[in-house]
Design an enzyme around this catalytic site. Structure first.
Site, PDB file in Angstrom:
ATOM      1  N   LYS A 161       0.835  -1.202   0.000  1.00  0.00           N
ATOM      2  CA  LYS A 161       0.000   0.000   0.000  1.00  0.00           C
ATOM      3  C   LYS A 161       0.868   1.250   0.000  1.00  0.00           C
ATOM      4  O   LYS A 161       1.938   1.281   0.627  1.00  0.00           O
ATOM      5  CB  LYS A 161      -0.918   0.005   1.233  1.00  0.00           C
ATOM      6  CG  LYS A 161      -1.974  -1.075   1.192  1.00  0.00           C
ATOM      7  CD  LYS A 161      -2.908  -0.907   0.025  1.00  0.00           C
ATOM      8  CE  LYS A 161      -3.875  -2.061  -0.107  1.00  0.00           C
ATOM      9  NZ  LYS A 161      -4.722  -1.964  -1.319  1.00  0.00           N
ATOM     10  N   ASP A 190      -0.239   0.141  -4.489  1.00  0.00           N
ATOM     11  CA  ASP A 190      -1.663   0.448  -4.662  1.00  0.00           C
ATOM     12  C   ASP A 190      -2.007   1.655  -3.805  1.00  0.00           C
ATOM     13  O   ASP A 190      -1.891   1.612  -2.582  1.00  0.00           O
ATOM     14  CB  ASP A 190      -2.474  -0.777  -4.206  1.00  0.00           C
ATOM     15  CG  ASP A 190      -3.969  -0.624  -4.427  1.00  0.00           C
ATOM     16  OD1 ASP A 190      -4.402   0.451  -4.884  1.00  0.00           O
ATOM     17  OD2 ASP A 190      -4.697  -1.596  -4.131  1.00  0.00           O
ATOM     18  N   GLU A 216      -1.157   0.900  -8.944  1.00  0.00           N
ATOM     19  CA  GLU A 216      -2.595   0.579  -8.924  1.00  0.00           C
ATOM     20  C   GLU A 216      -3.416   1.746  -8.369  1.00  0.00           C
ATOM     21  O   GLU A 216      -3.062   2.328  -7.341  1.00  0.00           O
ATOM     22  CB  GLU A 216      -2.791  -0.671  -8.067  1.00  0.00           C
ATOM     23  CG  GLU A 216      -4.230  -1.152  -7.979  1.00  0.00           C
ATOM     24  CD  GLU A 216      -4.320  -2.569  -7.423  1.00  0.00           C
ATOM     25  OE1 GLU A 216      -3.441  -3.408  -7.754  1.00  0.00           O
ATOM     26  OE2 GLU A 216      -5.247  -2.853  -6.638  1.00  0.00           O
ATOM     27  N   GLU A 242     -11.135  -2.071  -9.866  1.00  0.00           N
ATOM     28  CA  GLU A 242     -11.678  -3.102  -8.975  1.00  0.00           C
ATOM     29  C   GLU A 242     -13.107  -2.797  -8.528  1.00  0.00           C
ATOM     30  O   GLU A 242     -13.842  -3.704  -8.154  1.00  0.00           O
ATOM     31  CB  GLU A 242     -10.759  -3.292  -7.762  1.00  0.00           C
ATOM     32  CG  GLU A 242     -10.686  -2.084  -6.840  1.00  0.00           C
ATOM     33  CD  GLU A 242      -9.593  -2.217  -5.793  1.00  0.00           C
ATOM     34  OE1 GLU A 242      -8.429  -2.466  -6.174  1.00  0.00           O
ATOM     35  OE2 GLU A 242      -9.885  -2.089  -4.601  1.00  0.00           O
ATOM     36  N   ASP A 265     -13.236  -7.037 -10.062  1.00  0.00           N
ATOM     37  CA  ASP A 265     -13.475  -7.976  -8.962  1.00  0.00           C
ATOM     38  C   ASP A 265     -14.798  -8.673  -9.244  1.00  0.00           C
ATOM     39  O   ASP A 265     -15.811  -8.015  -9.510  1.00  0.00           O
ATOM     40  CB  ASP A 265     -13.539  -7.227  -7.623  1.00  0.00           C
ATOM     41  CG  ASP A 265     -13.556  -8.191  -6.441  1.00  0.00           C
ATOM     42  OD1 ASP A 265     -14.313  -9.185  -6.489  1.00  0.00           O
ATOM     43  OD2 ASP A 265     -12.807  -7.954  -5.474  1.00  0.00           O
ATOM     44  N   HIS A 292      -8.868  -8.464  -9.357  1.00  0.00           N
ATOM     45  CA  HIS A 292      -8.821  -8.121  -7.936  1.00  0.00           C
ATOM     46  C   HIS A 292      -9.500  -9.221  -7.127  1.00  0.00           C
ATOM     47  O   HIS A 292     -10.431  -9.869  -7.593  1.00  0.00           O
ATOM     48  CB  HIS A 292      -9.587  -6.800  -7.738  1.00  0.00           C
ATOM     49  CG  HIS A 292      -9.649  -6.290  -6.338  1.00  0.00           C
ATOM     50  ND1 HIS A 292     -10.710  -6.544  -5.489  1.00  0.00           N
ATOM     51  CD2 HIS A 292      -8.785  -5.520  -5.635  1.00  0.00           C
ATOM     52  CE1 HIS A 292     -10.497  -5.949  -4.327  1.00  0.00           C
ATOM     53  NE2 HIS A 292      -9.337  -5.317  -4.391  1.00  0.00           N
ATOM     54  N   GLU A 329      -4.726 -11.467  -7.983  1.00  0.00           N
ATOM     55  CA  GLU A 329      -4.456 -11.042  -6.603  1.00  0.00           C
ATOM     56  C   GLU A 329      -4.808 -12.158  -5.621  1.00  0.00           C
ATOM     57  O   GLU A 329      -5.848 -12.812  -5.754  1.00  0.00           O
ATOM     58  CB  GLU A 329      -5.306  -9.815  -6.300  1.00  0.00           C
ATOM     59  CG  GLU A 329      -5.180  -9.306  -4.875  1.00  0.00           C
ATOM     60  CD  GLU A 329      -5.657  -7.864  -4.752  1.00  0.00           C
ATOM     61  OE1 GLU A 329      -6.602  -7.490  -5.464  1.00  0.00           O
ATOM     62  OE2 GLU A 329      -5.074  -7.123  -3.938  1.00  0.00           O
TER      63      GLU A 329
HETATM   64 MG    MG Z   1      -6.495  -2.373  -5.122  1.00  0.00          MG
END
Ligand code: MG
Length: 392
Positions: A161, A190, A216, A242, A265, A292, A329
């Site tokens: 992150k 991300d 991301e 996502e 996702d 995702h 992921e």
């Molecule tokens: Mg993400």
């Protein structure tokens, strides 16, 4: 064969330790499981969120044939179309129903979902570890320990992150993780839509020497102009999507070439049916498709079946994740529901997860785990059809 009953299970699990990303910190994990049961007792499982929307839409499925998931998808979509209901919880609810119907369809046919979709080109899917969220007192030692653990477990890629600390702190964290994992492991970061255009471009440039495989969600994924500016001004590939729903929301992403990589996702995009379509749209536009995932074994299995069916992009004798092959992921953050709910509880070997081969999604759900995390005294049960008259 008809759908007789739908059970909705809102689930919440408290965490031992909160963790954070650019938008917030969380102290719990949540999901909603849905069980669709046919009149012969065959059942299928789906997963997403939006229990209230599931409750309001489920009556439309009572009495329908569960082995016709596309027909059911279109019926629900028609209900949520006007007023752009498909842009929000309606599509999330539909995503779960669609998974459950594909699960039943496969069970009835005695074949895994990947074969019901036409057959897969892969029996295992490359994955990367998602972790390295913010923790209390995590820098530098706890971050290093976590990153080292992914490498030792065999992962070939790790995502961290950014955007949740001050700018230079995050830059330093990126270089720190690169030092820890060595030069041969893919490193992604991300921002969870946490930057404006200028900051995202600055961040991409300042951290580029850490050899980043993708950046991301640098900016709000609904602001395609912002993401296009970032894509055109940072040296690494960019990714996003996502939270986007349906082929219709992805069509402008492809048409404008807003990202190098799309990451739908399956719990948002519209389930297996829609993920499959968006995957082929990505293929047609020459955009990499790296899904995702942040749910349990239900949505993980559903994603694996779709990913198994998508070819290298472009076709290649040397399919390679991060180059021309889907890499998925694999959330490794604490999630007591994911860690206990399904059989199998998926794990990776050599940075790959095997696609289930038993009929349907190829998973079972443990009732005791459902009941342990269930909110309320029992599932929400829908067994009466909608009163509205529906035309085809
Ligand atoms: Mg993400």
């Amino acid at each position: 064969m008809k759908i007789e009953r739908i059970e909705i299970y809102p689930l919440v699990a408290e965490l031992d330790e909160p963790f954070g990303w650019s938008q917030r910190w969380t102290s719990a994990r949540a999901t909603t499981a849905v069980k669709v049961i046919a009149d012969d007792g065959t059942y299928g499982w789906g997963e997403s969120g939006a229990a209230d929307s599931m409750k309001s839409l489920a009556p439309l499925l009572i009495g329908e044939d569960p082995t016709l998931p596309e027909a059911a998808w279109q019926k629900i979509y028609k209900e949520i179309y006007q007023g752009h209901g498909y842009a929000g919880p309606g599509m999330i609810a539909l995503s779960a129903f669609d998974m459950a119907l594909w699960d039943i369809t496969g069970k009835v046919a005695g074949r895994p979902v990947s074969e019901m979709l036409g057959g897969g080109s892969r029996d295992r899917i490359p994955v990367y570890a998602t972790g390295l969220y913010y923790l209390e007192n995590d820098y530098p030692n706890r971050m290093a320990e976590e990153a080292r653990g992914y490498v030792e477990a065999g992962f070939t890629g790790v995502k961290m992150k950014v955007g949740g600390k001050e700018f230079l702190d995050d830059v330093n964290r990126v270089y720190h993780i690169r030092d820890v994992i060595g030069e041969d492991i893919h490193l992604m970061y991300d921002a969870n839509e946490g930057y404006d255009v200028k900051t995202a471009i600055d961040f991409g440039r300042r951290s580029a020497d850490a050899d980043i495989s993708w950046f991301e969600e640098p900016c709000n994924s609904y602001d395609l102009d912002a993401n296009i500016q970032v894509r055109n001004n940072v040296p690494m590939p960019t990714s996003g999507g996502e939270g986007r729903k349906s082929r219709y929301e992805f069509s402008e992403v492809f048409a404008k070439h807003a990202f190098d990589i799309v990451q739908p996702d399956i719990v948002n995009v519209g389930g297996i049916s829609e993920m499959f379509k968006v995957g082929h749209m990505a293929n047609a536009y020459g955009v990499q498709f790296n899904p995702h995932f942040w749910g349990t074994g239900i949505s993980l299995s559903a994603t694996l079946h779709v990913a198994a069916c998508l070819p290298s992009n472009p076709p290649s004798y040397v399919p390679e994740p991060y180059v021309n092959q889907t890499v998925m992921e694999f959330d490794r953050t604490p999630h007591p529901i994911r860690e206990n709910l399904t059989d199998p509880i998926f794990d990776q070997v050599e940075s790959h997860i095997t696609v289930p081969t038993s009929p349907g999604l190829g998973i079972e759900v443990h009732d005791d785990v459902l009941n342990k995390y269930l909110q309320g005294s029992g599932p929400i049960v829908i067994d009466q059809p909608a009163k509205t008259a529906w035309g085809r």
